[in-house]
Design a protein around this motif. Sequence first.
Motif: not given
Lengths: 583, 284
Positions: A465-477, A498-507, A528-533
């Motif tokens: 898997x060159x990428x992995x999409x975790x979580x929903x197709x659409x999200x706030x973050x 678990x806090x009820x936030x709408x979030x997905x991740x692309x790894x 919004x999209x966060x990119x931590x590095x």
Amino acid sequence: MPVNEFTIRVGGDTLEGGIIRTGEFLAHALARCGLEIFTFRTYPAEIKGGQAMIQVRTAEYPVYSHGDEADILICFDEESWEVHRDEFRYDGVLIHDSKFEPKGVPGTATVYGIPFSEIAKIRLRNPMAKNMTILGSFSALFGLPPSVFEGLIESYWAGRPHIVQSNLTALKAGYEEAKKLEKKDPFWVEPRPMRDRLILSGNEAICYGAVAAGCKVFAGYPITPSSDILEWMMTHLPRFGGTPLQVEDEISAIGAVLGASFAGAKAMTATSGPGFSLMTEFISHAAMAEIPCVILNNQRAGPSTGMPTKTEQSDLYQAVYGGHGDVPRIVLAPSTVQGCFYVTVHAFNLAERCQLPVIILGDQALAHRTETILPIDLNSLIIINRDVYRGDGAEDGYRRYRLTETGVSPMAIPGGPGAYSAEGLEHNEEGHPNWDQENHMTMTQKRFRKLELALRYEEDYPGFQGYRWYGPERADVGVIVWGSTAGAVREATYLAEKEGLSVAALHMSTLYPLHREVVRRFILSMGRVLLPELNYTGQFAHLVRGETGLDVVSYNRVTGVPFKVREILDAIRDLAREAVAAR
Amino acid sequence: MAVDAKVREKYKSEVKPIWCPGCGDFGVLTATFMALGALNLPPEQVVIVSGIGCSGRFPGFTTCYGFHSLHGRTMPVALGVKAANPDLTVIAVGGDGDTLAIGGNHFMHACRRNINLTYLLLDNNLYALTKGQASPTSFPTQVTDSTPFGSYEADVEPCALAILFGATFVAREFSARAKKTAEIIVQAIEHPGFSLVHILSPCVTFFDTYDLYKQKIAELPEGYDPTDLYGAVRTATDPERKWVGVLYRGHRPTFEEMIPKIRQKAEEKLGPGDLQAMLDRRRV
Ligand SMILES: Cc1ncc(C[n+]2csc(CCOP(=O)(O)OP(=O)(O)O)c2C)c(N)n1
Ligand code: SF4
């Protein structure tokens, strides 16, 4: 959940020794109690002495990061308390050598002072065994059966009965000493049925992956944090019919890798930033002459010599953009120990399939941490070998750089038919130097066509898997992440959900060529999209912006240590508020 | 060493050399064809690794396998070729800048590894491809485009260096003597270990040394002892004469001989490699 779920940190001076081994024994013992483990370690920068630390996180479910703070802190000496107190949980457990009295311990914490040094040095006359007394006390305090440690001691020092005996004695002494104490904290180990797991470090997984992929020549030059790969290869590769080489510098290392691959062997080198810088001219050459090769860069912190024992993700520009001219190459980044094994196998497969240089971007934290991972079945691997010219077909004669649909041309191997010259000058299909205007254009396109083939690798090799999409197709973050930061992101997004936030991740595991359409779709589907590095300049964020034309919010840290889950969670919360407000 | 023209044709590629007419490198190319022919080596068993320079274009003019590498980097590539397949005959071709300036470090370590290959050092006492700058073998008084007032440094003598670095066969020839050069190349290829053939190969365009070398060269005297290491160093550095012939010959295990020995030791100590068993041993 204080039962089977906590983080232990062990700290002390390397002059005294035994610190890392204490942590490793703890990790193994917990794994033998049917728990998952994840360790993280830091080494002193001093040549001699200095504080070392190992952290062991355990749980009944898979753990992806090293844990933000220590629930249980074991201090060999006073300085280690001073160094680690800021990352000690306010209501945690402090176990310390009673040769010193720790200052400023919060009243909410539980403290056990035990005379480890005295027991080892004076009672047992065996100062080396201090760490075994600590393990004995740990066993008594937290319910980890001493028989587990006994088993480990016996197998670790198998065939050296004197050492086994003295360590068992020390273990028992520590156990009995701690039994006298009143248990005041809630942490406890409840052994579960053993799970079938391996314990490996990132670098070990890379070595195994290389051999599994068929690596026959390795060339390297010592550099932290990749020296242990060189040492492993020098020790073990000959047993697999391979030839490892310790050469005079990193230029020679990559040169030997190219020479070996040209002559038909799968070959790799492993280095860190400074060595990788020296290799760039040859990486450009590998792309031009179309020679498969695998280059591991275990990133460390900072420019120049920087902080050699610390971690960072700041060589991405160099991996993706380094080298003169238009240089097609593939850049992969593992994010777990298990990933280190499989990404290495895929790196060889991709190098062979596309006849391109493949760069693996690891990092110091991943290189030296250990994890429990699922067993590896070598028979399940698909191993790809290059398309070799064997003197068949081609009525109009063999052309090494024949123009093909995929850009890949069969490769002749010295000793066999099809002698040609591997050429670093621009060349025509035959490999003869050629500087015609159209030719340079055509051949550059040919070389870059192979990147499209690289992006299709997933289709032919469903395991990758060159990428992995975790979580929903659409999200706030949405969070886009690469390399070892992915672990902290995985846990942070879980907590955010678990806090009820709408979030997905692309790894992303394949950093280059970028799966542009997937990344575009992800960004467009999120508020919004966060990119931590772990770099200052937002290197992957720049790549993503450049390739997709879309923006992301960079989150950068350069402290030499991995992200904490809490830091990422806070950033997700902030963005979620913004996204909701903008909804 | 009789060589018939047909056999020589076998090694000559359809690509015509781009060297200037009269360039010393032509003589070396011819000598190499003669040597390969004399040894009757199949072209596909021979790998010619070159660096960057006028000399670097050498492999493309042959029908052998070639690796036109980077400036100074013939030795790393040749080492890798040999590590992958020790049975191949490897010939490295480097200029004086290539070998002794940018590639100096690799050259030293290749000698000490005693890799079984033949190194043809095509020495024209300057950088020719970049059009006439000073190299490590330029004479201190030599005026070049980059040393218009002479140079700061002394020059180096590659044969002496190679002997002291651990090469086991060191010879010198003059490219104008193609047949003699071919005879030396044959010996170099046959020698088990690192063989340097230092070939004085004049650049007619930027620094024509034909006359100089015609006067300066001398064949080694009868009874010369090539096994005397320090004697060979003295002979190689003789300020009066450029001695041609086999200057030094020694014996040491080659890199290729060490490969199976190391493998055997590893297996004796740790057993033959079984990756699945190794992985399984890492079980919790
Ligand atoms: C890294 C690098 N630096 C500089 C050059 C430019 N360059 C090409 S050939 C050459 C020197 C050639 O001289 P020499 O090695 O003596 O070979 P000759 O041309 O005389 O045969 C140089 C400096 C290069 N190709 N690569
Ligand atoms: S420039 Fe000098 S070395 Fe280069 S081809 Fe011409 S004569 Fe030979």
